[in-house]
Design a protein around this motif. Structure first.
Motif, short mmCIF file in Angstrom:
data_model
loop_
_atom_site.label_atom_id
_atom_site.label_comp_id
_atom_site.label_asym_id
_atom_site.label_seq_id
_atom_site.Cartn_x
_atom_site.Cartn_y
_atom_site.Cartn_z
N ASP A 88 0.81 -1.22 0.00
CA ASP A 88 0.00 0.00 0.00
C ASP A 88 0.85 1.28 0.00
O ASP A 88 0.32 2.37 -0.20
N PHE A 89 2.14 1.11 0.25
CA PHE A 89 3.03 2.28 0.31
C PHE A 89 3.78 2.42 -1.01
O PHE A 89 4.33 1.43 -1.50
N PRO A 90 3.82 3.61 -1.59
CA PRO A 90 3.34 4.90 -1.07
C PRO A 90 1.99 5.33 -1.62
O PRO A 90 1.57 6.47 -1.40
N THR A 91 1.29 4.46 -2.37
CA THR A 91 0.09 4.89 -3.08
C THR A 91 -1.06 5.26 -2.15
O THR A 91 -1.71 6.29 -2.32
N THR A 92 -1.35 4.41 -1.14
CA THR A 92 -2.47 4.69 -0.23
C THR A 92 -2.03 4.75 1.22
O THR A 92 -2.86 4.68 2.12
N SER A 93 -0.75 4.86 1.44
CA SER A 93 -0.21 4.89 2.80
C SER A 93 0.85 5.97 2.90
O SER A 93 1.55 6.26 1.92
N ARG A 94 0.97 6.58 4.09
CA ARG A 94 1.96 7.65 4.30
C ARG A 94 2.74 7.39 5.59
O ARG A 94 2.21 6.84 6.56
N LEU A 95 3.98 7.83 5.57
CA LEU A 95 4.86 7.72 6.73
C LEU A 95 5.31 9.12 7.13
O LEU A 95 5.72 9.91 6.28
N ALA A 96 5.21 9.43 8.42
CA ALA A 96 5.66 10.74 8.93
C ALA A 96 6.23 10.53 10.32
O ALA A 96 5.50 10.47 11.32
N VAL A 97 7.57 10.39 10.41
CA VAL A 97 8.21 10.12 11.70
C VAL A 97 9.40 11.06 11.89
O VAL A 97 9.98 11.56 10.93
N SER A 98 9.74 11.28 13.17
CA SER A 98 10.88 12.12 13.52
C SER A 98 11.76 11.37 14.51
O SER A 98 11.26 10.58 15.34
N LEU A 99 13.05 11.63 14.44
CA LEU A 99 14.00 10.97 15.34
C LEU A 99 14.00 11.67 16.69
O LEU A 99 14.14 12.88 16.78
N THR A 100 13.84 10.88 17.75
CA THR A 100 13.87 11.39 19.11
C THR A 100 14.97 10.67 19.89
O THR A 100 15.64 9.78 19.35
N GLY A 101 15.09 11.03 21.14
CA GLY A 101 16.09 10.36 21.98
C GLY A 101 15.78 8.90 22.21
O GLY A 101 16.67 8.12 22.60
N ASP A 102 14.54 8.49 21.97
CA ASP A 102 14.15 7.08 22.15
C ASP A 102 14.00 6.34 20.84
O ASP A 102 13.55 5.19 20.83
N GLY A 103 14.34 7.00 19.73
CA GLY A 103 14.17 6.35 18.43
C GLY A 103 13.17 7.12 17.59
O GLY A 103 12.98 8.32 17.76
N TRP A 104 12.50 6.42 16.67
CA TRP A 104 11.55 7.06 15.77
C TRP A 104 10.18 7.17 16.41
O TRP A 104 9.69 6.22 17.02
N ALA A 105 9.56 8.34 16.24
CA ALA A 105 8.21 8.59 16.74
C ALA A 105 7.43 9.28 15.65
O ALA A 105 7.97 10.08 14.87
N GLY A 106 6.15 8.96 15.58
CA GLY A 106 5.31 9.56 14.55
C GLY A 106 4.26 8.60 14.10
O GLY A 106 3.85 7.71 14.85
N SER A 107 3.84 8.73 12.84
CA SER A 107 2.68 7.96 12.40
C SER A 107 2.91 7.27 11.07
O SER A 107 3.69 7.70 10.23
N LEU A 108 2.18 6.17 10.92
CA LEU A 108 2.08 5.44 9.67
C LEU A 108 0.60 5.37 9.35
O LEU A 108 -0.18 4.79 10.12
#
Length: 316
Positions: A36-56
């Motif tokens: 489904d990626f990237p046609t109908t799915s999106r990834l938006a994550v940011s690097l933090t002190g604990d690793g990646w955080a955000g949404s799929l």
């Protein structure tokens, strides 16, 4: 609410059964196919002190990475890009998608069944056999060779097993083609042996075979009895002739399997054994992502429930 992530395609009856069981238990499950990626799915994550955080974003659902408690690496499909794009652009986009999406997900410090890196590494049969031997499991005499003299010397006057080393290749219509298990003798070999690597293995006398499904610390051994000549050589060629029976596992085999799973870094595995007329268990191979729902149904084994337990974090 904590989330269980299942990475697989839409047509997966095994995943369907586990999702249904988890729903009965009130678990929050997100099923995601990388196709489904990237046609109908999106990834938006940011690097933090604990690793990646955000949404799929998966269809109408938004998955926050921070909520994931376990991931089942089942059978996701390849990433898909718009057909209108130039072929080079599509290839590059798929490569970047694979590195980005799978790189982010595989970094999550949660329970993986199995982690894709461990799954991939464990698929190499030569590695499996070496680790099994070190773990104390009884393995058949085996050679891997592209040397004609070496192959003939191994065979002597015996008829031996020839099997593929890999998982097959895709045919022109998308079907997967495998090298069939076959019986060969030294007189049948020629210089074609030098064309690639081949696995030859002693032909172990069988009383029956065992499919051992391992989920965490739990083991589910099932005897498989072949009802045809084709199935006696390779039971996968004639499912209709098979009968099944739950059997106990010898302690020394159980201990060896635990050592094997630990060294391979696997939580789940579908292992195949030959049991000789004298009761010896001979290790053949392990599939780190093998099919198992069929044997749960045929032999009345609670594998769906065991997988649900593991994804809930209730099984070690």
């Amino acid at each position: 609410m904590r989330t269980i992530l299942i990475l697989t395609g839409r047509d997966d009856l095994t995943a369907d059964a586990v999702v249904e069981e988890l729903a009965k238990r009130g678990e929050n499950v997100v099923r995601y196919d990388t196709a489904d990626f990237p046609t109908t799915s999106r990834l938006a994550v940011s690097l933090t002190g604990d690793g990646w955080a955000g949404s799929l974003v998966a269809g109408s659902r938004t998955l926050r990475l921070e909520t994931i408690k376990s991931v089942w690496w089942r059978r996701p499909n390849e990433f898909v890009t718009p057909e209108a794009w130039p072929s080079l652009a599509r290839a590059l986009a798929v490569s970047e998608a694979r590195s980005g999406v799978l790189g982010v997900l595989s970094s999550l410090p949660v329970r993986w069944i199995n982690h894709p890196a461990h799954d991939s590494a464990a698929n190499y049969k030569p590695r499996q056999l070496a680790v099994a031997a070190r773990a104390g499991l009884d393995t058949p005499r085996t050679v891997i060779t592209s040397d004609l003299d070496h192959a003939r010397e191994f065979m002597g006057k015996d008829v031996v097993i020839y099997k593929g080393l890999g998982g097959g290749v895709l045919g022109p219509n998308g079907e997967r083609k495998f090298l069939p298990v076959s019986l060969v003798s030294a007189k049948e070999l020629d210089d074609g042996v030098t064309g690639t690597a081949h696995l030859f293995q002693e032909n172990v006398e069988k009383a029956f075979e065992v499919r051992l499904t391992v989920i965490g610390g739990r083991m589910f051994p099932v005897a498989i009895y072949a009802g045809s000549e084709a199935a006696k050589l390779d039971w996968r060629t004639d499912y209709r002739s098979l009968t099944y029976e739950r059997v106990p596992i010898p302690l020394e085999v159980e201990n060896g399997v635990r050592r094997l799973m630990k060294e391979l870094g696997l939580f789940f595995g579908a292992l195949d054994f030959v049991v000789t007329p004298k009761g010896q268990w001979k290790f053949l191979e392990i599939n780190p992502n093998g099919q198992w729902h069929w044997i749960a149904v045929k032999a009345n084994v609670p594998l769906v429930e065991a997988m649900a337990d593991a994804l809930q974090g209730e099984a070690e």
